[in-house]
Design a protein around this motif. Structure first.
Motif, short mmCIF file in Angstrom:
data_model
loop_
_atom_site.label_atom_id
_atom_site.label_comp_id
_atom_site.label_asym_id
_atom_site.label_seq_id
_atom_site.Cartn_x
_atom_site.Cartn_y
_atom_site.Cartn_z
N ILE A 1 1.27 -3.54 -11.78
CA ILE A 1 0.76 -2.48 -12.25
C ILE A 1 1.64 -1.80 -12.84
CG2 ILE A 1 -0.66 -2.23 -10.07
CD1 ILE A 1 1.53 0.00 -9.12
N GLN B 1 0.92 -1.42 0.05
CA GLN B 1 0.01 0.09 0.12
C GLN B 1 0.93 1.24 -0.02
OE1 GLN B 1 -2.19 -1.25 3.68
NE2 GLN B 1 -3.94 -0.58 2.41
N LYS C 1 0.55 4.95 0.58
CA LYS C 1 -0.46 6.08 1.16
C LYS C 1 0.16 7.47 1.23
CE LYS C 1 -3.20 2.83 4.09
NZ LYS C 1 -3.66 2.64 5.24
N VAL D 1 0.15 10.68 -3.44
CA VAL D 1 0.02 9.79 -4.29
C VAL D 1 -0.25 8.36 -3.30
CG1 VAL D 1 1.11 8.11 -5.88
CG2 VAL D 1 1.42 10.60 -6.15
N SER D 2 -1.60 7.56 -3.71
CA SER D 2 -2.04 6.48 -3.03
C SER D 2 -2.55 5.36 -3.97
CB SER D 2 -3.19 6.69 -1.96
OG SER D 2 -2.88 7.81 -1.13
N PHE D 3 -2.07 4.25 -3.70
CA PHE D 3 -2.66 3.06 -4.34
C PHE D 3 -2.17 1.86 -3.76
CE2 PHE D 3 1.62 4.12 -6.31
CZ PHE D 3 2.23 2.79 -6.22
N ASP D 4 -3.08 0.64 -4.04
CA ASP D 4 -2.67 -0.53 -3.49
C ASP D 4 -2.44 -1.62 -4.59
OD1 ASP D 4 -3.67 0.31 -0.95
OD2 ASP D 4 -5.52 -0.79 -1.10
#
Length: 144
Positions: free
Chosen positions: A40, A9, A11, A30-33
């Motif tokens: 990705i 993650q 975050k 910037v956030s993503f899992d």
């Protein structure tokens, strides 16, 4: 909702470059899992922060703020605050692939050598195990 296990993650990752006169916000919140089994890709115009994002995640440069949470068997580790011992332990689990293969790959090396290099460096695998792993990886990406 996906039932896949989250393994990474990112975050609220932010990176600000400061000089005596200016501030440049290279990354802003910037956030993503990333879930197990996922791949990705980060896409954007030249200069938009893709490389800064990758380098911040792997601690090649220090992020200004945010978290990079690596989900391990022992629990969740904020990679940005990891100790040297934790970094050594989990370095093989969190790596960056550079966007320019001609700058990253040695054309004098065979495909086998390129794929097996991190396996030889990071693991305690026998020669036979490495050969099997290389065959499996090559097959997964369509190389014979």
């Amino acid at each position: 909702m996906s039932d896949k296990k989250v393994i990474l993650q990112v975050k609220h990752l932010t990176k600000i470059y400061k000089s005596c006169k200016t501030e440049v916000k290279a990354l802003s919140d910037v956030s993503f899992d990333v879930c197990e089994g996922e791949t990705i890709g980060i896409v954007g115009e030249s200069g938009c922060g893709k490389t800064t994002l990758g380098r911040s995640i792997v601690r090649g440069i220090d992020a200004t703020s945010g978290e990079v949470l690596l989900h391990t068997e022992e629990g969740v580790i904020d990679f940005l605050k990891a100790t040297k011992e934790q970094m050594r332990k989990y370095r093989r689990d969190i790596q960056m692939i550079f966007q320019d293969p001609y700058a990253s790959l040695d054309p004098r090396m065979t495909v086998f050598d390129i794929i097996s290099e991190p396996l030889r460096y990071n693991g305690k695998m026998s020669k036979q195990e490495i050969e099997h792993a290389v065959d499996t990886i090559a097959e997964q990406v369509g190389l014979n």
